[in-house]
Design a protein around this motif. Sequence first.
Motif, PDB file in Angstrom:
ATOM      1  N   ARG A 186      31.342  22.873  58.681  1.00 56.00           N
ATOM      2  CA  ARG A 186      31.156  21.834  58.131  1.00 56.00           C
ATOM      3  C   ARG A 186      29.407  21.734  59.302  1.00 56.00           C
ATOM      4  O   ARG A 186      28.623  21.576  58.882  1.00 56.00           O
ATOM      5  CB  ARG A 186      31.686  19.991  59.085  1.00 56.00           C
ATOM      6  N   ALA A 187      29.842  22.612  60.572  1.00 63.63           N
ATOM      7  CA  ALA A 187      28.719  23.347  61.722  1.00 63.63           C
ATOM      8  C   ALA A 187      27.976  23.823  60.367  1.00 63.63           C
ATOM      9  O   ALA A 187      27.083  24.294  61.054  1.00 63.63           O
ATOM     10  CB  ALA A 187      30.178  23.181  63.003  1.00 63.63           C
ATOM     11  N   ALA A 188      28.808  24.703  59.942  1.00 63.27           N
ATOM     12  CA  ALA A 188      28.351  25.665  59.358  1.00 63.27           C
ATOM     13  C   ALA A 188      26.925  25.766  58.025  1.00 63.27           C
ATOM     14  O   ALA A 188      26.247  26.256  58.173  1.00 63.27           O
ATOM     15  CB  ALA A 188      29.260  27.363  59.003  1.00 63.27           C
ATOM     16  N   ILE A 189      27.569  25.126  57.260  1.00 65.81           N
ATOM     17  CA  ILE A 189      26.734  24.100  56.393  1.00 65.81           C
ATOM     18  C   ILE A 189      26.386  23.095  56.723  1.00 65.81           C
ATOM     19  O   ILE A 189      24.355  23.234  56.366  1.00 65.81           O
ATOM     20  CB  ILE A 189      27.971  23.058  55.908  1.00 65.81           C
ATOM     21  N   ASN A 190      26.370  22.374  57.156  1.00 59.78           N
ATOM     22  CA  ASN A 190      24.796  22.086  58.415  1.00 59.78           C
ATOM     23  C   ASN A 190      24.035  22.463  58.823  1.00 59.78           C
ATOM     24  O   ASN A 190      22.918  21.909  58.797  1.00 59.78           O
ATOM     25  CB  ASN A 190      25.309  20.626  59.362  1.00 59.78           C
ATOM     26  N   GLU A 191      24.344  23.411  59.836  1.00 57.18           N
ATOM     27  CA  GLU A 191      23.246  24.403  60.062  1.00 57.18           C
ATOM     28  C   GLU A 191      22.895  25.446  58.934  1.00 57.18           C
ATOM     29  O   GLU A 191      21.207  25.183  58.704  1.00 57.18           O
ATOM     30  CB  GLU A 191      23.875  25.932  60.625  1.00 57.18           C
ATOM     31  N   CYS A 192      23.165  25.794  58.005  1.00 57.81           N
ATOM     32  CA  CYS A 192      22.324  26.052  56.672  1.00 57.81           C
ATOM     33  C   CYS A 192      21.701  24.908  56.221  1.00 57.81           C
ATOM     34  O   CYS A 192      20.398  25.252  55.681  1.00 57.81           O
ATOM     35  CB  CYS A 192      23.631  26.673  55.752  1.00 57.81           C
ATOM     36  N   LYS A 193      21.851  23.750  55.768  1.00 57.88           N
ATOM     37  CA  LYS A 193      21.146  23.262  54.856  1.00 57.88           C
ATOM     38  C   LYS A 193      20.060  22.865  55.901  1.00 57.88           C
ATOM     39  O   LYS A 193      19.083  22.387  55.472  1.00 57.88           O
ATOM     40  CB  LYS A 193      21.699  21.872  55.314  1.00 57.88           C
ATOM     41  N   ALA A 194      20.086  22.243  57.530  1.00 55.87           N
ATOM     42  CA  ALA A 194      18.776  22.460  58.439  1.00 55.87           C
ATOM     43  C   ALA A 194      17.609  23.036  58.485  1.00 55.87           C
ATOM     44  O   ALA A 194      16.535  23.325  58.538  1.00 55.87           O
ATOM     45  CB  ALA A 194      19.619  22.546  59.995  1.00 55.87           C
TER      46      ALA A 194
END
Length: 428
Positions: A186-194
Amino acid sequence: MRIVSIAVLTAATALLTACASTPPAATDSLDAVARDYVALTLEIGEREPGYVDAYYGPAEWAEAAKAHPRALPQLAEGARDLTQRLNAIPTRGLDAQSLQRRAYLSAHVSAASSRLRMLGGEKMGFADEAEALFGVRPELRPLSSYDPVLARIDALVPGEGPLADRVAAFRARYVIPKDRLEPVMRAAINECKARTERHMTLPANETFTLEFVNNKPWSGYNWYKGNAFSLIQVNTDLPIFIDRAVDLGCHEGYPGHHVYNALLEQTFVKQKGWVEMSVYPLFSPMSFIAEGSANYGIDLAFPGHERTDFEKRVLYPLAGLDPATAEAQTQLLALTRELGRAEYTVADAYLAGRIDRETALDQLQKYNLVARDRATQRLNFIETYRSYIINYGLGRDMVQTWVEGQGPDHWATTERLLASQTLPVDLD
């Protein structure tokens, strides 16, 4: 005689009325062909499970395909008919977008025709199949041409025993513990999204659900459901390395498959009403752009050393791993990336029956530098999806070359690509 004459006159009048109300062939349109292309694709999906990767058009069209799918010979005839209709639509007077639309439909109908021939029993060589389905012919280099890369990796990971075993042991230090997998992902996806949102305008309602699954031939999958919503699944059959968090977050999510499908839906289905983009046939040129842009999206979102910096700062601590070892992992991954196309040669020989399963596993283990269980998972993928594997490495390289050749604003160019009907041939 009078009665017969009236009957003839009545029939003739009816025929004239029918002709007047039925558009002549000359009035065929791209919209009409697109509607029939969707029907064809949905019906092929009833004959081959998994052929339709996503569909978010009218539900009644899917229900009709399910209720009355044509047999393979009739579907093949339908594809030939669509090709003839597209060829009959004059190009004179079409604007640039319509010309591209015509070319896009033609390429996808051609791929559907090739897939139908395969379903009917036709055998193709690996490169021929890839070109027929995805519009690109891959180079099949001898495996020995990758040996210099193996030699460089051998120097990086010294020790005793086969290089694949040494690399597998090295990589084992970077496995995400299962109880920490979800927060890391989830941390990785959130960073990719940001990072994506800083450069691209996404649909206001876009969102996704993350699931962890088992017993799949793939490591991750995006199931696009329409209305800017995706189901992202991560396969936990095998331990997941820390680098896969960013890979999957970008590839399946942002700016990868989720963004690609959301932009296509917004641009073509909702704004233009071009129904052909409401269906995604897996074995088509669309997949080459989708997988290639999703893999390029990793480098786009994390250029240079930014990925390693983010992993060291955020993901390694979340996973309980030592950030001090991240640099060594990065060096190894950079080298193993150069081996990516070796599996095309292995797949070509295996699918053609020139080597047996054990030999294919040996070669995948050697040139993918993985343990036996991962080589087995990859061969299962190859058996399931065959020449689809070219879309990842070759697709990424062609998308990257094209995007970076368009000018310095790589994000803007990528957004334009994702919201377009660009074909693989257009990347040359």
